[in-house]
Motif scaffolding. Structure first.
Motif, short mmCIF file in Angstrom:
data_model
loop_
_atom_site.label_atom_id
_atom_site.label_comp_id
_atom_site.label_asym_id
_atom_site.label_seq_id
_atom_site.Cartn_x
_atom_site.Cartn_y
_atom_site.Cartn_z
N VAL A 66 0.84 -1.20 0.00
CA VAL A 66 0.00 0.00 0.00
C VAL A 66 0.87 1.25 0.00
CG1 VAL A 66 -1.72 1.30 1.30
CG2 VAL A 66 -1.90 -1.18 1.13
N THR A 70 1.15 4.34 -2.83
CA THR A 70 1.02 5.77 -2.57
C THR A 70 2.26 6.53 -3.03
OG1 THR A 70 1.92 5.50 -0.34
CG2 THR A 70 -0.46 5.37 -0.58
N ALA A 101 -6.36 1.12 -3.03
CA ALA A 101 -5.45 1.26 -1.91
C ALA A 101 -6.21 1.50 -0.61
CB ALA A 101 -4.46 2.41 -2.16
#
Length: 1299
Positions: A66, A70, A101
């Protein structure tokens, strides 16, 4: 740190097996690298995995993965992709990646701190199990807003704007006072709104951004300043954002201007001191980096000027402000450009750190301001500048070395003295090849001398040293006076030095002069003149020698000729205003200059091939005679006409050969000759027509026509003045020539429509030629070609005025002032100018209904002009620029005041008024036939409203005989399908007529006898008249028969099938029955039970429906409750109060102050019909009929979080197979504030998927309990799904197959 913007790369999700295989290594690497700058090395591998595998299942991502996603969002900085990028597909992919996400983080609910960020800023993306609900809510709102912004419909986007407020509440921590979510996510939303194709969305975004940051204390972030200077300023460059809000009056500051001003002040107050300078410098430089329109640059400058004083700008900032003045505003409108200059000067005084700038830099900046538009002596801005210089004197950065003799002087005085000395220092140069110096330096020196003098006067007012007064100014002027005194005696003085000294003297006199009633009250001007007066003789001797001895013989000398003659005119004007003591000097100068110029023009060259020097001298002589004639004409107190040379001048002009073609000089000087041929050829245009001997008017007139064909537009003004004298004398004998002159003049005027500087003076002169009283009278008496041509000119000017505001004002003002002065009954047109009004009544007719519906951009410019004008003396541009009264309202004000001055006891005036009224009624009938139905505030509506306003003004001047003939037309107008404002005017006129002449009641009763189908709802007009029946019967002795007739008529309409008609009839019945009870009429006692019970039933109507509300509203409506037809008869009621209360567009409201400002035609002091009653003036607009409540941005902002918005379903997130769908639907409807409707929509006979999809969406919006369709297979159709927008998932669908 630069602003981080969440952007994603091109993602093709399919599988993430690589990610799942390497997740253990990733987690280990994450633990090792989280403290040393992030996990950047992992990003390329993960990014490659995402791009190479398409169908990914993000719910199995690990925290480190994750985090990597980002980082991809943060580090991919391409313009074509990303949440705020320009590529739609890239934005869609970015939202998809972000949503997955968020989903993965929500399912895992594990702590994920995210990649490290700058100090005092949160990570770009982070997760916490404790904040799970808050995080989910934030990201759901964010994704919903970004998805909604993909559309361009404001009605779809507006409902989600309140969610932006919620985003800020979730993002800002009240305890810590810092961001919890990275602020760049919010910038993405606003950037998308600012770049929308729909400007309404852009405006909503800007307003929301400014309101939110003004109302709430938002923590600062490094990228916030860049966002303001970048996307926000780019959005603010759009002029359409500055339009007025619907409730604002004309002349009010637009909301964007006010909001940005407050926002900038608040933001700079919170900004650290060390960052203010950098931010403001970038802000001002942004204003120079592109071409800005006049409106945005004005309000940006106003916002800068409102920033509290601080030391934020240095030399670079001052130069940036100067660049805005010199580069950005060159093509802007004069008034708006002047206002912006005023604000930028105030900005410099508020924000410049005087210790970082020098006086030469300040003076250079001041010289960039135009004195004819902003900075001029006598204005409030000039006084503020003097006070600023006085306060900071001694604190400016030193740029000059103070000599010992200057140690006692202030830094400003020392600088100005050095400036004057350096200006007058000239290197030796050849006189013959010397060109004129630039005027910029003279303007700068003159401005600084006068500023220093006013600062000295300001100091002396608070000082006890009376003997020191004007010592500084005398010191400034001494070097100049020293040169001026030598001009008349020293023939060897350098030409450049002489030119610079005369330039400085002229600029001093022009800058110092004030437009005030008594110049002697100006101490600086008086002292300046006393000093200059000693050198006047020397200056005049020098000018005379240069103009008459042949010294001016080259092309560059033509500029010197203009300088000398302008200085002579300024000296004469100023001396006559202050008090002339040099009469003999000016007489001798005028005599000598006149004789020498005439001799030069009469002198014939003996050579076959003339020289250019001789031709230049002829031009100088003609220009000199022009100035002499102007002085004689404008200054009769000098008594120059009695001089013998002036008599010689008159004889010379009468015999002069005009428009002669000059012989060509030698080939060497051919180029210079061609350049100046036009200047030499137009000798006749320089000589005033007042001295033309009338013995040869035709010859002179032909020369004037020839001059018009060759002269440039900026030089035709003297020719127009000549034609004004000659045309009245030639119109009968040489009508064709006069018509040719009209056509040539119009050709010049029409070609100048885009030239501000010379258009208006030429237009005024042309109007005086064509509409001269004698010309109009002669043309009207013969009714020949000239009469037709003048009427054609009227049509052309009216047409031009629809695109050029102010043209009709010039024409009408001149004509009305010419016609209104006559009060005699003489019927001969040559003896009574007023007769021209009747012969050219179409001009006044057009004026009565004049006004166009402007485009939005034109209306915006007019609104901003009105805003600047409303600032009054606070804005120096209003004082400096000439007031032109170009507002189109002044056209109607002019004609209304003209009509108000007419006296009905004067037979000519009476006939004229009746003719105008007849033509206005015919015009109304024509407009009604052209379009039977017209929309509110359309051009047809406005024309009819203006027309009936004029009729209402003229009504008191009409007698009974004339009304007998025209009343049928007035009553017939009541049957038309009129808008509310027109209805009120017609009803008012009928009430006043019946009040004054009750014998017309029989015609009024006939209006109720038409067939009901023809009347329809127009009968409400006449029923409204009956609601004021007490006013109508004031002059009637026998009221009972009339009341009986009225009662019978009204009772019939109380049973009409139309609801509106019944309401109007009931309000009239209430009024008439009240009058009957007051008079105690016995005949009506039989009807008492019926009428009383009916009215009682209406008053006590049960329920809360529209019927009861409308009955209450119609009784409270101004026309029935407050309006009094006699007491409210005034100009303010007719032109301001009534249009406002009838909800006519603000463009049609003419306030009383405009009537008083227009002084060209003053009304008599005894005129009593000016003001509205306070009771009516204080009312607010309202309509008795039930209105649909429109959406309001303020109401939208106050909506709660459950606001219903359309959003797409996320199937993998909202799978609820175990729940009762019926309960889910009811629960959702309750949360959205919808009623739990039991409505079942049956659509089983509809077989088109598109229709079913739209019907499904509509049923879900309105909360239907179920939708019945012929087959459930339709819901899988793509056309159905495109229109239903997932509504079928929230609405129970029942299948009923057709048998």
């Amino acid at each position: 740190m630069s602003r981080q913007q969440p952007i994603m790369a091109k993602v093709k999700p399919r599988q993430l097996e690589l990610l799942q295989v390497q997740h253990h290594d990733d987690d280990a690497n994450y633990s090792n690298n989280k403290n040393d700058g992030g996990v950047t090395p992992l990003v390329p591998a993960t990014k490659m995995a995402i791009e190479e595998h398409e169908d990914a299942c993000f719910m199995y991502l690990f925290p480190s993965q994750v985090l990597i996603l980002t980082q991809i969002l943060a580090q991919t900085q391409t313009q074509e992709g990303g949440l705020a990028g320009s590529d739609g597909l890239g934005r869609k992919r970015a939202r998809y990646l972000l949503r997955r996400a968020v989903e993965a983080s929500e399912r895992r609910r594990q702590h994920c701190p995210g990649p490290p960020a700058a100090a005092d800023e949160p990570s770009l993306f982070w997760w916490s199990a404790e904040e799970n609900e808050k995080l989910v809510q934030f990201w759901e709102n964010f994704i919903l807003i970004m998805e909604t912004l993909e559309g361009n419909q404001i009605h779809v986007i507006k409902p989600v704007l309140p969610k932006l407020n919620r985003l800020y509440e979730l993002s800002v921590s009240g305890k810590k006072g810092c961001w919890l979510f990275h602020p760049s996510w919010h910038m993405c939303i606003y950037k998308r709104m600012f770049e929308s194709e729909n400007k309404t969305i852009t405006k909503e975004g800007v307003i929301h951004f400014l309101d939110l940051h003004e109302a709430k204390c938002i923590p600062d972030s490094p990228g916030f300043s860049e966002f303001i200077i970048g996307p926000l300023m780019d959005a603010l460059s759009e002029s359409s954002l500055y339009s007025r809000s619907p409730g604002q009056l004309i002349g009010a500051c637009p909301p964007i201007g006010i909001k940005f001003q407050k926002f900038l002040v608040v933001y700079l107050t919170l900004l650290p001191e060390e960052e203010k300078s950098s931010f403001l410098l970038k802000f001002i430089q942004k204003m120079t980096s592109r071409h800005w329109c006049a409106v945005p640059i004005l309000f940006l400058s106003m916002a800068l000027a409102c920033i509290p004083a601080c030391k934020a700008l240095g030399t670079e900032g001052l130069h940036a402000l100067r660049d805005v003045l010199q580069c950005t505003m060159i093509t802007h409108q004069i008034l708006l450009r002047g206002a912006a200059q005023c604000y930028l000067l105030q900005t410099a005084m508020n924000l410049v750190d005087v210790e970082k700038v020098s006086l030469p830099e300040v003076s250079s900046y001041l010289a960039s301001l135009r004195p004819e538009e902003s900075l001029r002596r006598g204005t409030i801005l000039w006084v503020e500048l003097c006070s600023w210089l006085c306060t900071n004197d001694g604190h400016f950065r030193k740029s000059i070395k103070c000599d010992l003799e200057h140690q006692e002087r202030s830094s400003l005085s020392t600088y100005v003295l050095t400036l004057v000395e350096d200006y007058l220092k000239t290197p030796p140069s050849g006189r013959e090849s010397c060109f004129m110096p630039d005027w910029f330096e003279a303007k700068l020196v003159a401005t600084m001398i006068l500023l220093a003098a006013d600062v000295e006067e300001m100091k002396n007012k608070h000082s006890e040293k009376i003997n020191t007064k004007w010592i500084e100014l005398k010191a400034f002027l001494y070097p100049l006076l020293d040169v001026l005194l030598k001009l008349g005696t020293n023939v060897y003085i350098p030409t450049l030095k002489a030119d610079k000294s005369l330039q400085l003297l002229l600029k001093l006199l022009q800058t110092c002069s004030l437009k005030c009633s008594n110049p002697q009250d100006d101490g600086v001007l008086t002292f300046l003149w006393k000093c200059v007066e000693t050198s006047v003789d020397s200056v005049l001797d020098f000018v005379l020698r240069r103009l008459t001895t042949g010294d001016l013989n080259s092309v560059s000398d033509l500029d010197r000729c203009n300088l000398y003659l302008a200085l002579v005119s300024e000296l004469v004007n100023l001396s006559s205003n202050i008090g002339w003591k040099k009469g003999p000097s000016i007489w001798n100068f005028t005599s000598s200059l006149t004789n020498a110029s005439i001799h030069s023009l009469q002198e014939a060259s003996s050579e076959q091939e003339p020289k250019l020097e001789e031709q230049i001298q002829k031009v100088v002589s003609m220009a000199s005679l022009t100035v002499v004639c102007e002085i004689i004409d404008q200054k009769p107190e000098l008594q120059l006409e009695s001089l013998q040379p002036v008599e010689t001048l008159k004889r010379f002009i009468s015999s002069a050969q005009l428009n002669q073609v000059l012989k060509k000089p030698s080939s060497i000087e051919e180029k210079i000759y061609l350049k100046n041929q036009l200047l030499v050829k137009d000798g006749g245009k320089q000589l005033p027509a007042t001295y033309m001997i009338i013995q040869r008017p035709r010859r002179t007139f032909q020369s004037a026509l020839e001059a018009l064909t060759v002269l440039p537009s900026e030089q035709v003004l003297p020719v127009f003045h000549c034609m004004k004298v000659l045309i009245p004398k030639l119109l009968v004998s040489s009508e064709t020539l006069c018509i040719e002159a009209f056509d040539l003049g119009w050709k010049i005027i029409s070609s100048l429509s885009n030239t501000q500087l010379i258009f208006w003076s030429n237009l005024k002169a042309f109007v005086q030629v064509v509409f001269d009283t004698e010309v109009l009278a002669v043309a009207a008496s013969s009714k020949g070609q000239a009469y037709a041509k003048i009427r054609e000119m009227i049509s052309r000017l009216v047409e031009m005025s629809t695109t050029r505001t102010g043209v009709f004002n010039t024409v009408l003002s001149y004509c009305c002032q010419s016609w209104v002065l006559s009060t005699s009954d003489d019927t001969h047109i040559s003896e009574n100018p007023f007769l021209n009004a009747g012969e050219y009544s179409e001009l006044l007719m057009e004026a009565c209904i004049f006004g166009t519906v402007f485009r939005r951009d034109q209306r915006l410019i007019q609104d901003v002009h009105a805003f600047v004008e409303n600032l009054g003396d606070k804005c120096a541009a209003n004082v400096v620029t000439e007031s032109t009264n170009r507002d189109e309202h002044y056209v109607r004000i002019c004609v209304i005041k003209f009509l108000c001055l007419l006296d009905e006891s004067n037979n000519l005036h009476k006939m004229f008024v009746e003719d105008i009224v007849t033509k206005l009624l015919d015009k109304d009938e024509l407009v009604s036939k052209t379009r039977t139905r017209y929309y509110a505030n359309s051009l047809q509506h406005r024309v009819k409203n203006r027309l009936w306003q004029t009729l209402l003004v003229l009504l008191p001047k009409l007698d009974q005989n004339f009304l007998t003939e025209t009343l049928d037309k007035i009553l017939q107008a009541g049957f038309e399908n009129n808008q509310a404002s027109v209805k009120y005017l017609i009803e008012w006129i009928i009430i006043l007529i019946l009040h004054k002449y009750p014998q017309f009641l029989s015609k009024f009763w006939d209006c109720f006898c038409y067939d009901e189908e023809k009347l329809k709802t127009s009968i409400c007009t006449f029923l409204s008249v009956l609601s004021h029946f007490d006013i109508i019967l004031q002059n009637t002795l026998e009221k009972k028969p009339v009341l009986k007739k009225a009662l019978i008529v009204v009772l019939q309409w109380c049973f009409n099938h139309n609801f509106s008609v019944r309401l109007y009839a009931l309000i009239a019945l209430k009024k008439i029955w009240g009058m009957c009870k007051t008079l105690h009429v016995e005949e009506f006692e039989v009807l008492t039970p019926v009428i009383e019970s009916s009215l009682h039933q209406v008053e006590n109507m049960h329920g809360t429906g529209n019927a009861k509300r409308n009955w209450q509203r119609i009784q409270e409506h101004f026309f029935f409750a407050t309006f009094h037809p006699l007491k409210d008869y005034s100009l303010e009621t007719i032109f301001y109060t009534l249009p406002r209360l009838s909800e006519l567009v603000e463009d049609e409201w003419i306030s009383l102050c405009k009537f008083t400002r227009f002084t060209s035609i003053p009304l008599p002091s005894t005129y009593q019909w000016y003001h509205s009653r306070a009771e009516l003036l204080d009312l607010k607009p309202s309509d008795w009929s039930q209105q649909d409540k429109g959406s309001n941005s303020v109401e939208m902002d106050n909506q709660t979080e459950w606001t219903d918005v359309q959003k797409k379903i996320i199937p993998w997130k909202n799978s609820i197979p175990d729940l009762d769908l019926e309960l889910v639907f009811q629960d959702r409807a309750a949360k959205l504030g919808k009623s739990n409707s039991r409505l079942i929509v049956v659509a089983s006979l509809i077989d088109k998927p598109t229709n079913l999809g739209g019907l499904c969406r509509t049923s879900e919006i309105f909360g239907a309990s179920a939708l019945v369709v012929g087959s459930l297979h339709y819901i899988h159709d793509k056309q159905f799904q495109q229109l239903s927008v997932s509504a079928e998932q929230w609405l129970p669908l029942l299948e009923v197959r057709s048998t």
